[in-house]
Motif scaffolding. Sequence first.
Motif, PDB file in Angstrom:
ATOM      1  N   ARG A 151       0.824  -1.169  -0.020  1.00 19.14           N
ATOM      2  CA  ARG A 151       0.046  -0.013  -0.013  1.00 19.14           C
ATOM      3  C   ARG A 151       0.895   1.165  -0.012  1.00 19.14           C
ATOM      4  NH1 ARG A 151      -2.238  -3.581   3.358  1.00 19.14           N
ATOM      5  NH2 ARG A 151      -0.811  -2.605   4.944  1.00 19.14           N
ATOM      6  N   GLY A 152       0.335   2.236  -0.635  1.00 13.73           N
ATOM      7  CA  GLY A 152       1.184   3.421  -0.781  1.00 13.73           C
ATOM      8  C   GLY A 152       1.614   4.012  -1.949  1.00 13.73           C
ATOM      9  N   GLY A 153       1.305   3.076  -3.002  1.00 14.88           N
ATOM     10  CA  GLY A 153       1.825   3.613  -4.421  1.00 14.88           C
ATOM     11  C   GLY A 153       0.819   4.039  -5.464  1.00 14.88           C
ATOM     12  N   VAL A 195       5.357  11.769   0.810  1.00 12.23           N
ATOM     13  CA  VAL A 195       5.736  12.184   2.197  1.00 12.23           C
ATOM     14  C   VAL A 195       5.958  10.906   3.115  1.00 12.23           C
ATOM     15  CG1 VAL A 195       4.347  14.197   2.105  1.00 12.23           C
ATOM     16  CG2 VAL A 195       3.362  12.078   3.254  1.00 12.23           C
ATOM     17  N   MET A 196       6.785  11.053   4.155  1.00 15.29           N
ATOM     18  CA  MET A 196       7.029   9.998   5.062  1.00 15.29           C
ATOM     19  C   MET A 196       5.776   9.594   5.807  1.00 15.29           C
ATOM     20  SD  MET A 196      10.385   9.364   4.374  1.00 15.29           S
ATOM     21  CE  MET A 196      10.709   8.161   5.524  1.00 15.29           C
ATOM     22  N   SER A 197       5.756   8.163   6.034  1.00 14.97           N
ATOM     23  CA  SER A 197       4.427   7.591   6.464  1.00 14.97           C
ATOM     24  C   SER A 197       4.817   6.363   7.430  1.00 14.97           C
ATOM     25  CB  SER A 197       3.673   7.106   5.277  1.00 14.97           C
ATOM     26  OG  SER A 197       3.172   8.159   4.445  1.00 14.97           O
ATOM     27  N   HIS A 198       4.036   6.205   8.291  1.00 16.47           N
ATOM     28  CA  HIS A 198       4.317   4.987   9.166  1.00 16.47           C
ATOM     29  C   HIS A 198       3.772   3.762   8.389  1.00 16.47           C
ATOM     30  CE1 HIS A 198       2.780   1.630  11.962  1.00 16.47           C
ATOM     31  NE2 HIS A 198       3.496   2.140  12.797  1.00 16.47           N
ATOM     32  N   GLY A 199       2.672   3.887   7.482  1.00 18.25           N
ATOM     33  CA  GLY A 199       2.134   2.913   6.598  1.00 18.25           C
ATOM     34  C   GLY A 199       1.147   1.742   7.287  1.00 18.25           C
ATOM     35  N   ASP A 200       0.990   1.764   8.509  1.00 20.54           N
ATOM     36  CA  ASP A 200       0.397   0.461   9.094  1.00 20.54           C
ATOM     37  C   ASP A 200      -0.396   0.999  10.419  1.00 20.54           C
ATOM     38  OD1 ASP A 200      -0.897  -1.840   9.050  1.00 20.54           O
ATOM     39  OD2 ASP A 200       0.563  -3.183   9.777  1.00 20.54           O
ATOM     40  N   LEU A 201      -1.261   2.080  10.241  1.00 20.73           N
ATOM     41  CA  LEU A 201      -1.985   2.376  11.431  1.00 20.73           C
ATOM     42  C   LEU A 201      -3.242   1.795  11.829  1.00 20.73           C
ATOM     43  CD1 LEU A 201      -1.155   6.319  11.425  1.00 20.73           C
ATOM     44  CD2 LEU A 201      -0.052   4.518  12.852  1.00 20.73           C
ATOM     45  N   ILE A 202      -2.905   0.575  12.232  1.00 15.13           N
ATOM     46  CA  ILE A 202      -4.123  -0.361  12.725  1.00 15.13           C
ATOM     47  C   ILE A 202      -4.144  -0.584  14.340  1.00 15.13           C
ATOM     48  CG2 ILE A 202      -4.258  -1.822  10.550  1.00 15.13           C
ATOM     49  CD1 ILE A 202      -2.649  -3.975  12.018  1.00 15.13           C
ATOM     50  N   GLY A 214      -0.646   6.779  23.251  1.00 10.63           N
ATOM     51  CA  GLY A 214       0.697   6.519  24.293  1.00 10.63           C
ATOM     52  C   GLY A 214       1.952   5.967  23.561  1.00 10.63           C
ATOM     53  N   GLY A 215       1.754   5.688  22.149  1.00 10.92           N
ATOM     54  CA  GLY A 215       2.938   5.171  21.481  1.00 10.92           C
ATOM     55  C   GLY A 215       2.482   4.557  20.258  1.00 10.92           C
ATOM     56  N   VAL A 216       3.409   4.220  19.376  1.00  5.40           N
ATOM     57  CA  VAL A 216       3.117   3.715  18.146  1.00  5.40           C
ATOM     58  C   VAL A 216       4.280   2.517  17.683  1.00  5.40           C
ATOM     59  CG1 VAL A 216       3.037   4.133  15.460  1.00  5.40           C
ATOM     60  CG2 VAL A 216       2.195   5.859  17.139  1.00  5.40           C
ATOM     61  N   LEU A 217       3.668   1.313  17.509  1.00  4.39           N
ATOM     62  CA  LEU A 217       4.657   0.151  17.154  1.00  4.39           C
ATOM     63  C   LEU A 217       4.685  -0.222  15.673  1.00  4.39           C
ATOM     64  CD1 LEU A 217       2.881  -1.930  19.980  1.00  4.39           C
ATOM     65  CD2 LEU A 217       4.774  -0.639  20.095  1.00  4.39           C
ATOM     66  N   ASP A 218       5.377  -1.321  15.606  1.00  4.18           N
ATOM     67  CA  ASP A 218       5.585  -1.725  14.231  1.00  4.18           C
ATOM     68  C   ASP A 218       6.138  -0.691  13.226  1.00  4.18           C
ATOM     69  OD1 ASP A 218       5.721  -3.636  12.183  1.00  4.18           O
ATOM     70  OD2 ASP A 218       3.713  -3.819  11.915  1.00  4.18           O
ATOM     71  N   THR A 219       7.093  -0.006  13.573  1.00  2.00           N
ATOM     72  CA  THR A 219       7.552   1.123  12.890  1.00  2.00           C
ATOM     73  C   THR A 219       8.574   1.057  11.793  1.00  2.00           C
ATOM     74  OG1 THR A 219       9.312   1.607  14.372  1.00  2.00           O
ATOM     75  CG2 THR A 219       7.055   2.715  14.543  1.00  2.00           C
ATOM     76  N   GLY A 220       8.967  -0.383  11.345  1.00  2.00           N
ATOM     77  CA  GLY A 220       9.901  -0.525  10.275  1.00  2.00           C
ATOM     78  C   GLY A 220       9.495  -0.453   9.091  1.00  2.00           C
ATOM     79  N   GLY A 221       8.290  -0.123   8.716  1.00  5.05           N
ATOM     80  CA  GLY A 221       7.730   0.268   7.395  1.00  5.05           C
ATOM     81  C   GLY A 221       7.671   1.859   7.219  1.00  5.05           C
ATOM     82  N   PHE A 222       8.345   2.792   8.053  1.00  4.99           N
ATOM     83  CA  PHE A 222       8.465   4.112   7.750  1.00  4.99           C
ATOM     84  C   PHE A 222       9.139   4.287   6.545  1.00  4.99           C
ATOM     85  CE2 PHE A 222      10.814   8.039   9.271  1.00  4.99           C
ATOM     86  CZ  PHE A 222       9.693   8.995   8.787  1.00  4.99           C
ATOM     87  N   GLY A 223       8.466   5.136   5.793  1.00  5.50           N
ATOM     88  CA  GLY A 223       9.004   5.529   4.417  1.00  5.50           C
ATOM     89  C   GLY A 223       8.170   6.325   3.604  1.00  5.50           C
ATOM     90  N   PRO A 224       8.800   6.779   2.328  1.00  8.67           N
ATOM     91  CA  PRO A 224       7.816   7.558   1.589  1.00  8.67           C
ATOM     92  C   PRO A 224       6.621   6.810   0.947  1.00  8.67           C
ATOM     93  CG  PRO A 224      10.039   6.846   0.550  1.00  8.67           C
ATOM     94  CD  PRO A 224      10.019   6.237   2.043  1.00  8.67           C
ATOM     95  N   ALA A 225       5.689   7.495   0.921  1.00  4.36           N
ATOM     96  CA  ALA A 225       4.479   6.872   0.442  1.00  4.36           C
ATOM     97  C   ALA A 225       3.299   8.106  -0.097  1.00  4.36           C
ATOM     98  CB  ALA A 225       3.774   5.882   1.281  1.00  4.36           C
ATOM     99  N   ASP A 226       2.194   7.617  -0.687  1.00  6.21           N
ATOM    100  CA  ASP A 226       1.094   8.399  -1.023  1.00  6.21           C
ATOM    101  C   ASP A 226       0.817   9.363   0.379  1.00  6.21           C
ATOM    102  OD1 ASP A 226      -1.436   9.679  -1.096  1.00  6.21           O
ATOM    103  OD2 ASP A 226      -2.145   7.901  -2.329  1.00  6.21           O
ATOM    104  N   PRO A 227       0.602  10.671   0.293  1.00  2.00           N
ATOM    105  CA  PRO A 227       0.208  11.418   1.601  1.00  2.00           C
ATOM    106  C   PRO A 227      -0.983  10.787   2.301  1.00  2.00           C
ATOM    107  CG  PRO A 227       0.912  13.002  -0.040  1.00  2.00           C
ATOM    108  CD  PRO A 227       0.729  11.486  -0.656  1.00  2.00           C
ATOM    109  N   LEU A 229      -1.740   7.926   2.743  1.00  2.04           N
ATOM    110  CA  LEU A 229      -1.667   6.346   3.454  1.00  2.04           C
ATOM    111  C   LEU A 229      -2.041   6.369   4.859  1.00  2.04           C
ATOM    112  CD1 LEU A 229      -1.030   3.383   2.933  1.00  2.04           C
ATOM    113  CD2 LEU A 229       1.558   3.985   3.265  1.00  2.04           C
ATOM    114  N   ASP A 230      -1.426   7.115   5.455  1.00  2.00           N
ATOM    115  CA  ASP A 230      -1.698   7.253   7.034  1.00  2.00           C
ATOM    116  C   ASP A 230      -3.115   7.527   7.260  1.00  2.00           C
ATOM    117  OD1 ASP A 230       0.864   6.067   7.682  1.00  2.00           O
ATOM    118  OD2 ASP A 230       1.780   8.092   8.075  1.00  2.00           O
TER     119      ASP A 230
END
Length: 298
Positions: A151-153, A195-202, A214-227, A229-230
């Motif tokens: 997702r994000g393209g 833009v830079m995005s988390h990519g999986d805000l579930i 309180g915090g955000v997990l699973d941040t390894g997908g941080f990268g450029p994508a469709d604005p 996406l988040d």
Amino acid sequence: MTMHDDQVDVTADIVATLIRDQFPQWTGRAVRPLRSTGTVNAIFRIGDDLSARFPLRPTDAAEALAVLEQEARASAELAQVSLFPAPEPVALGKPGAGYPMPWSVQTWLPGTIASDADPSGSEAFAEDLAVFISALRDAETRGRLFSGDQRGGVLTDHDEWMAKCFAESTGLLDVPRLRRLWSHFRELPRTGADVMSHGDLIPGNVLVAGGRLGGVLDTGGFGPADPALDLVGAWHLLQPGPREVLRRALGCDDLEWERGKAWAFEQAMGVVWYYVESNPTMSAMGRRTLDRILASME
């Protein structure tokens, strides 16, 4: 029940052996498997301040290591720009003790995931989520562009996957209605630059404390994508009132808002049927997201 037909088995005994052999400084720390709605990794606590993530599906070890290294870089980068707590990479482990792939260790964040502490009616949580997304959007892409097939393209790149989802969802969902909705979503044009995005805000990737973020997990997908996406978080996490708070705070125009809805739709369609038996919480999240999207179109 396993979530994938080809899932790799990993137990607390295996994890303890890997730690003893590769990171003896942590030997003796309690190793505890975490109940998780996640679908990519098995997660174990190591003592009080660390967690280990073990990919569930087999892949070439060298390829898996490259992915974990990239995820570590992305997680470190997000932690630097996020205004809310995020895990930071600590170490990468090697295959061993019967586990065939590399694995990762990161800092542990305390808190309750949104699947268990529903923040969907909280306007304060929506405001926090907008602050988080805005901070990521403001981060430098450094010339990087979206790459890959996730997702994000381009929305239409997902037509084949969506056709499979519709076929698999017969008897589970109102497929004719959902097909018509995808016909609308897939035509939405892309206008904004990456833009830079988390990519999986579930819900499983978001921590809640007192109705706030309180915090955000699973941040390894941080990268450029469709604005947009988040903006999936608007549909996965929020009821209509707080959803509008998020939209106003981010200043989304109609097109960007619809594209965010489209990405949430694509994700939700996939999880409903795929996890209907193996991960009911994830499947139910997909149904809820689809219901919210359908209600918004009435």
